[in-house]
Write a protein that holds these residues in place. Structure first.
Motif, short mmCIF file in Angstrom:
data_model
loop_
_atom_site.label_atom_id
_atom_site.label_comp_id
_atom_site.label_asym_id
_atom_site.label_seq_id
_atom_site.Cartn_x
_atom_site.Cartn_y
_atom_site.Cartn_z
N ALA A 56 39.61 36.29 62.96
CA ALA A 56 40.63 35.79 62.04
C ALA A 56 40.09 34.59 61.27
O ALA A 56 39.25 33.85 61.78
CB ALA A 56 41.87 35.38 62.82
N VAL A 57 40.55 34.44 60.03
CA VAL A 57 40.17 33.26 59.23
C VAL A 57 41.43 32.68 58.59
O VAL A 57 42.41 33.40 58.41
CB VAL A 57 39.14 33.61 58.11
CG1 VAL A 57 37.80 33.93 58.72
CG2 VAL A 57 39.63 34.72 57.22
N PRO A 58 41.41 31.39 58.24
CA PRO A 58 42.59 30.82 57.58
C PRO A 58 42.75 31.38 56.17
O PRO A 58 41.79 31.92 55.61
CB PRO A 58 42.27 29.31 57.52
CG PRO A 58 40.95 29.11 58.15
CD PRO A 58 40.33 30.42 58.44
N GLY A 59 43.94 31.25 55.61
CA GLY A 59 44.18 31.70 54.23
C GLY A 59 44.63 33.14 54.19
O GLY A 59 45.10 33.68 55.19
N GLY A 60 44.50 33.77 53.03
CA GLY A 60 45.03 35.13 52.86
C GLY A 60 44.01 36.12 52.37
O GLY A 60 44.35 37.24 52.00
N THR A 61 42.71 35.74 52.36
CA THR A 61 41.70 36.65 51.81
C THR A 61 40.88 37.28 52.93
O THR A 61 40.36 36.58 53.80
CB THR A 61 40.77 35.88 50.85
OG1 THR A 61 41.58 35.24 49.88
CG2 THR A 61 39.80 36.82 50.16
N CYS A 62 40.79 38.61 52.87
CA CYS A 62 40.05 39.35 53.90
C CYS A 62 38.74 39.85 53.31
O CYS A 62 38.66 40.16 52.12
CB CYS A 62 40.84 40.57 54.35
SG CYS A 62 42.49 40.15 54.91
N CYS A 63 37.75 39.96 54.18
CA CYS A 63 36.46 40.49 53.73
C CYS A 63 35.95 41.45 54.81
O CYS A 63 35.92 41.11 55.99
CB CYS A 63 35.48 39.34 53.53
SG CYS A 63 33.88 39.92 52.97
N ILE A 64 35.57 42.64 54.41
CA ILE A 64 35.01 43.60 55.37
C ILE A 64 33.76 44.23 54.78
O ILE A 64 33.73 44.58 53.60
CB ILE A 64 36.06 44.65 55.83
CG1 ILE A 64 35.42 45.64 56.82
CG2 ILE A 64 36.72 45.38 54.67
CD1 ILE A 64 36.42 46.38 57.68
N ARG A 65 32.75 44.35 55.65
CA ARG A 65 31.44 44.84 55.21
C ARG A 65 31.07 46.09 56.00
O ARG A 65 31.25 46.14 57.22
CB ARG A 65 30.42 43.73 55.47
CG ARG A 65 29.02 44.02 55.02
CD ARG A 65 28.13 42.85 55.42
NE ARG A 65 26.76 43.06 55.02
CZ ARG A 65 26.25 42.70 53.84
NH1 ARG A 65 27.00 42.08 52.97
NH2 ARG A 65 24.99 42.95 53.55
N ASP A 66 30.54 47.07 55.28
CA ASP A 66 30.03 48.29 55.90
C ASP A 66 28.55 48.04 56.18
O ASP A 66 27.76 47.92 55.25
CB ASP A 66 30.23 49.44 54.89
CG ASP A 66 29.57 50.73 55.31
OD1 ASP A 66 28.81 50.73 56.30
OD2 ASP A 66 29.81 51.76 54.64
#
Ligand code: GLA
Length: 384
Positions: A56-66
């Motif tokens: 989990a990270v603060p804020g509202g932006t998610c990042c996912i890497r293949d």
């Protein structure tokens, strides 16, 4: 894969993941297109899976890497309403939306994923991704749902976000698989039982290398099944799905059915019968009878449901001629993808080599054939 994912996560995000999850792909052994008709299926989770490492990270932006191709998607948790056609991230975003619908507050997250399930081949690479993502995000959110609900989260991502009106088979199999066992699912009661895979057999999977785009053809087949039920309903008011219809019912009311819908319904009704006959055959240790049901299933796909294709028919026909063959059929939605072969275990290696070899000679296509082991269902591998 777990270690590989953790290092990829550390390298990319400069932090350690707090959760690592795994969800396997599946093979459909008998019972084709029966799941959304409230029918029955025999399937198996395999030793190829999708894996997710997340934090989990603060804020509202998610990042996912293949980690397989290095592609990456960044998105905001509050603007998930528009899927991008053909994008793998739809399966991730769709899962977030489904979890949010269930009142689960998903924190912003960073994640990496990898998969050993062949993509878009009929081994449920998408369900494996959905369930591994759902379990990872569920862990981050501290969510606790009944297992069927996790399956519906995955299905919801496909149905509502991606737009494929798929049933629950792939998610059920990915969640309820067990090493050495088949999964017998009843899509009316939403219950499953594990059934031992016969001793001395192996599962060989062959990729036709023809890719299917499930959405249009699949949804069209589903509509035909619904059309058949609607046409039968005035004569059989108690039915709610093809599950309630027998072969004798279909024949009795054949003239009430559109000819194409009749053919589609005949496949589904036949598949439900074959699954039940298959379970009896396994109980009685009648392997050859079980294998014949697989071949019958393939014939029905070719003739009645028209979800096979020349390449799949060729793989099954070649398989039939090889030493050690017990049964073979297409697996999953159809229109390309894979065939699954039940084979005498001691002949599995030469069988799979010969299958790929003869297939490429006959079609000019390079096939991949592999031996798959029945594996345990989805789980959390690590939680900080
Ligand atoms: C795909 C779908 C499943 C099921 C099979 C056909 O795999 O995702 O829900 O309908 O096709 O049996």
């Amino acid at each position: 894969m777990k270690e590989q994912l953790v290092s990829a996560f550390v390298e990319r995000f400069d932090a350690r993941p707090t959760v690592v999850t795994r969800a396997p792909g599946r093979l459909e052994i008998l019972g084709n297109h029966t799941d959304y008709n409230e029918g029955v299926v025999l399937s198996v989770a395999v030793d190829r899976a999708a894996f997710v490492a997340a934090g989990a990270v603060p804020g509202g932006t998610c990042c996912i890497r293949d980690i397989m191709d290095g592609s990456e998607r960044t998105f905001s948790l509050d603007s998930l309403d528009s899927p991008t056609s053909g994008d793998w991230a739809n399966y991730v975003k769709g899962v977030v939306v489904e979890l949010q619908k269930r009142g689960i507050e998903i924190p912003a997250f960073e994640a990496v994923f990898g998969s050993t399930v062949p993509m878009s081949a009929g081994m449920s690479s998408s369900a494996a991704l959905e369930i591994s993502v759902a379990y990872a995000l569920g862990e981050l959110a501290g969510a606790d749902l009944p297992w069927q609900e996790w399956a519906k989260v995955g299905q919801g991502a496909e149905n509502n976000y991606v737009g494929a009106k798929t049933g629950l088979l792939d998610q059920f199999s990915s969640i309820k698989g067990k090493a050495g066992q088949l999964v017998f699912s009843d899509f009316r009661t939403l219950e499953v039982e594990n059934v031992p895979i016969p001793e001395g057999t192996a599962l060989v999977v062959a990729n036709s290398m023809v890719k299917h785009t499930l959405t249009n053809e699949y949804n069209d087949r589903r509509e035909s099944c619904e059309d058949a039920v609607a046409s039968l309903k005035p004569r059989m008011p108690d039915i709610t799905a093809l599950r309630d219809v027998s072969r004798a019912d279909l024949e009795r009311h054949r003239e009430a059915l559109d000819p194409v819908s009749y053919q589609r319904a005949l496949h589904v009704v036949g598949e439900n019968e074959r699954v039940m006959a298959g379970i009896s055959a396994l109980e009685d240790n009648k392997l050859a009878a079980f294998g014949d049901l697989m071949f019958d299933s393939q014939n029905s796909s070719t003739q009645h449901f028209e979800n096979s294709c020349d390449e799949l028919d060729t793989l099954v026909a070649i398989g039939k001629t090889l030493p050690g063959a017990i049964g073979a059929r297409l697996s999953g939605g159809g229109f390309g993808g894979i065939t699954v072969h039940l084979v005498e275990a001691d002949k599995a290696e030469p069988y799979s080599e010969a299958l790929a070899d003869v297939y490429s000679k006959q079609t000019g296509l390079e096939s991949e054939a592999m031996i798959c082991q029945p594996a345990d269902g989805a789980n959390t591998l690590f939680k900080a």
